[in-house]
Design a protein around this motif. Structure first.
Motif, mmCIF file in Angstrom:
data_model
loop_
_atom_site.group_PDB
_atom_site.id
_atom_site.type_symbol
_atom_site.label_atom_id
_atom_site.label_comp_id
_atom_site.label_asym_id
_atom_site.label_seq_id
_atom_site.Cartn_x
_atom_site.Cartn_y
_atom_site.Cartn_z
ATOM 1 N N VAL A 1 -20.672 46.182 -13.732
ATOM 2 C CA VAL A 1 -19.971 47.466 -13.724
ATOM 3 C C VAL A 1 -20.782 48.502 -14.515
ATOM 4 C CG1 VAL A 1 -17.921 48.661 -14.586
ATOM 5 C CG2 VAL A 1 -17.684 46.478 -13.401
ATOM 6 N N ARG A 2 -21.354 48.061 -15.631
ATOM 7 C CA ARG A 2 -22.142 48.994 -16.455
ATOM 8 C C ARG A 2 -23.424 49.412 -15.746
ATOM 9 N NH1 ARG A 2 -20.718 45.281 -21.611
ATOM 10 N NH2 ARG A 2 -18.672 46.211 -21.975
ATOM 11 N N ARG B 1 -23.736 49.687 -12.499
ATOM 12 C CA ARG B 1 -23.320 50.672 -11.491
ATOM 13 C C ARG B 1 -22.991 52.004 -12.136
ATOM 14 N NH1 ARG B 1 -18.678 47.395 -9.636
ATOM 15 N NH2 ARG B 1 -17.996 49.131 -8.345
ATOM 16 N N ALA B 2 -22.329 51.960 -13.291
ATOM 17 C CA ALA B 2 -22.024 53.210 -13.995
ATOM 18 C C ALA B 2 -23.317 53.901 -14.423
ATOM 19 C CB ALA B 2 -21.133 52.927 -15.204
ATOM 20 N N ALA C 1 -25.271 56.123 -12.109
ATOM 21 C CA ALA C 1 -24.780 57.481 -11.928
ATOM 22 C C ALA C 1 -25.024 58.312 -13.185
ATOM 23 C CB ALA C 1 -23.295 57.458 -11.589
ATOM 24 N N ASP C 2 -24.842 57.730 -14.361
ATOM 25 C CA ASP C 2 -24.863 58.520 -15.599
ATOM 26 C C ASP C 2 -25.130 57.601 -16.794
ATOM 27 O OD1 ASP C 2 -24.441 60.173 -17.727
ATOM 28 O OD2 ASP C 2 -22.476 60.898 -17.071
ATOM 29 N N THR D 1 -23.852 58.739 -20.432
ATOM 30 C CA THR D 1 -22.454 58.508 -20.776
ATOM 31 C C THR D 1 -22.203 57.028 -21.065
ATOM 32 O OG1 THR D 1 -21.764 60.431 -19.496
ATOM 33 C CG2 THR D 1 -20.079 58.788 -19.936
ATOM 34 N N VAL D 2 -22.879 56.157 -20.345
ATOM 35 C CA VAL D 2 -22.760 54.722 -20.634
ATOM 36 C C VAL D 2 -23.206 54.447 -22.064
ATOM 37 C CG1 VAL D 2 -23.633 52.430 -20.036
ATOM 38 C CG2 VAL D 2 -23.040 54.033 -18.230
ATOM 39 N N LEU E 1 -23.704 54.609 -5.317
ATOM 40 C CA LEU E 1 -24.158 53.229 -5.211
ATOM 41 C C LEU E 1 -23.044 52.259 -4.840
ATOM 42 C CD1 LEU E 1 -26.667 52.897 -8.026
ATOM 43 C CD2 LEU E 1 -26.861 51.756 -5.867
#
Lengths: 288, 243
Positions: free
Chosen positions: A165-166, A168-169, A172-173, A176-177, A286
């Protein structure tokens, strides 16, 4: 008709190699922001390490150990060579991975020799499964099934685990992660290693099909980039599909006009870029 | 009362342009501090500097008494600093539930379950994509995500942006509740009146330096001054009067 089926099946197998390569390349391009020109060299390394491991731990052992060994080497390469280049002009990492590919190829020549080596697969896998369709050997079917299984595992990892999940996050950004307490240096390293592991796996499987040469990965690399563009940059499923499509298309063309089998890949890319510039599945973010 | 944040003389650049010219500010335990200023005064840059996202070239940052100058964002976050970025920055292609699985795992009262209890709306929309949420829901998701770090210090960048007044009140209530539970809050707001009504102390930024600091109530009482310093228009104060 039989010849057509033969070539389609061969194309599917080559397409699987493209797909495994393209998946790793896509992962690394997504989170690490690196166009990894050394991916083919890691593929070759996977084949050669499996070649040296087979006498010791057998084919099945090598099939499992070699990809992870290559993944570890990838982890080391990321830590030492790639990490200092994050946030710099993409040209730096392009040049670096290109240079790394040449160094790795020469290291392979030094250790294993410049001439091709045969890679023997177990007898249980080398027999044809059908008298009529002689080309459907156990190994080829196994290769397709294992590739699909590996891909399914990757999608499950990305969908269901926190690390996935991280990743994939982060595609995008990433910033922010990071602000949410995630060590993005480690996340990028894991992602890179997983991508390289897939190159290593493709290397072992390709060795049993195509034999070993120091440049075996380099010839698979360009079509794999084409697979990403056809499938859509940013879509892992697209990369996978793109690989299979161009592999099978090249197989079909081989039947009727063998000389054009290389060109057709680039023709498909050109058509896709004109009709649908974002690629087949490059529409949303994604993995959607 | 001990200091949660002490920032001294922050000098921050974006490329070659010098944005912050020596910003110093303090946030103490149990208070809501607001940072006001016109567009482009450097509010977001100040927050990004504190979080380690745009590290200052000069200056010192202490959080919970620890010198965090030069630390990467993830380490600062793990100390117990929740950051709600400008524009919320939720992961639009991930589900609400997956958005909430991104933050680092920490010990404390905030877990996925307690967060869903606090924000029942997010529980209902668990499997919706972040991009399909309304602005208010996205703001709640961004706050929820930050709370999962079990922060003792919450940094919010314009949480009211683009939200209906009723929703803004909800958000402010949540922020005040957090403060009452002992979380220190640093709140950047475009809407000066809203911020001053909810904050304990206020700083005003002008062209990358602090031009005013003092109790929020005191500044709020001086309408002319607020307009002059923070660029708050009559319109925003009129909207607030309605809510």
């Amino acid at each position: 008709m039989e010849l057509l089926l033969f070539n389609i099946f061969n194309g599917l197998i080559i397409g699987m190699f493209y797909a495994l390569m393209a998946l790793g390349l896509s992962l690394i391009l997504g989170l690490n922001g690196i166009i990894n020109f050394s991916h083919g060299a890691f593929l070759a390394l996977g084949g050669y390490i499996a070649y040296s491991l087979t006498p010791v731990i057998g084919f099945w052992g090598a099939l499992i150990v070699s990809p992870f060994a290559v993944g570890l080497i990838g982890l080391l390469a990321e830590r030492v060579l790639i990490r200092p280049l994050y946030g710099r002009d993409p040209l730096f990492s392009l040049l670096l991975t290109f240079g790394l590919a040449m160094i790795m190829q020469d290291l392979i020549r030094t250790f294993w020799g410049a001439t091709g080596l045969p890679f023997t697969i177990p007898d249980t896998l080398s027999h044809p499964l059908s008298q009529v369709y002689f080309f459907v050997t156990g190994y080829r079917v196994f290769l397709v099934v294992l590739s699909l299984f590996a891909t399914a595992s990757l999608f499950a990892l990305l969908r269901f685990t926190r690390v996935g999940v991280r990743i994939r996050a982060g595609n995008a950004d990433l910033e922010t992660v990071s602000a949410l307490g995630i060590n993005i240096y480690r996340l990028r390293a894991i992602n890179f290693a997983v991508g390289i592991l897939f190159a290593g796996l493709a290397g072992v499987l390709a060795a049993g099909r195509l034999g070993l040469t120091p440049t075996m990965g380099a010839s698979l690399l360009m079509p794999s980039f084409v697979a990403i563009i056809v499938g859509g940059v940013g879509s892992l499923l697209g990369s996978m599909l793109g690989g299979i499509i161009i592999g099978v298309a090249a197989g079909i063309v081989t039947t009727y006009y063998p000389a054009a089998s290389d060109v057709v890949i680039y023709l498909i890319m050109a058509v896709v870029l004109v009709v649908r510039p974002r690629g087949l599945l490059g529409q949303e973010g994604l993995l959607e | 009362m001990s200091a949660v944040l002490v920032a001294e003389d922050l000098q921050t650049y974006y490329g070659k342009s010098h944005i912050l010219h020596g910003v110093s500010l303090t946030v103490n335990e149990g208070e809501i501090v607001t940072l006001l200023g016109r567009n482009g005064a450097g509010k977001t840059t100040t927050l990004r500097s504190l979080m380690g996202l745009t590290p200052p070239k000069q200056g010192r940052i202490q959080i919970f008494g620890q010198d965090v100058t030069g630390w990467p964002a993830y380490k600062i976050a793990r100390l117990g600093v929740g950051y709600v970025p400008e524009g919320r920055k939720i992961f639009g292609h991930l589900t609400v539930h997956d958005n909430l699985r991104v933050p680092a795992l920490t010990k404390g009262r905030w877990t996925l379950e307690t967060i869903y209890k606090l924000f029942p709306r997010l529980d209902e929309r668990r499997s919706s994509k972040g991009g399909q949420l309304s602005g208010g829901e996205q703001e709640m998701l961004a706050i929820a995500r930050a709370l999962l770090l079990n922060p003792r210090f919450l940094i919010l960048d314009e949480p009211s942006q683009g939200l209906a007044p009723v929703i803004v009140e909800d958000v402010m209530n949540t922020i005040r509740t957090m403060r009452d539970e002992g979380i220190a809050v640093l709140l950047v707001e475009q809407n000066a009146w809203l911020a001053l009504r909810n904050a304990d102390r206020a700083y005003v930024l002008g062209d990358g330096s602090i031009v005013h600091e003092g109790p929020a109530a005191e500044l709020a009482a001086d309408e002319k001054r607020v307009k002059a310093l923070a660029g708050a228009s009559l319109e925003t104060s009129a909207i607030d009067a309605v809510t």
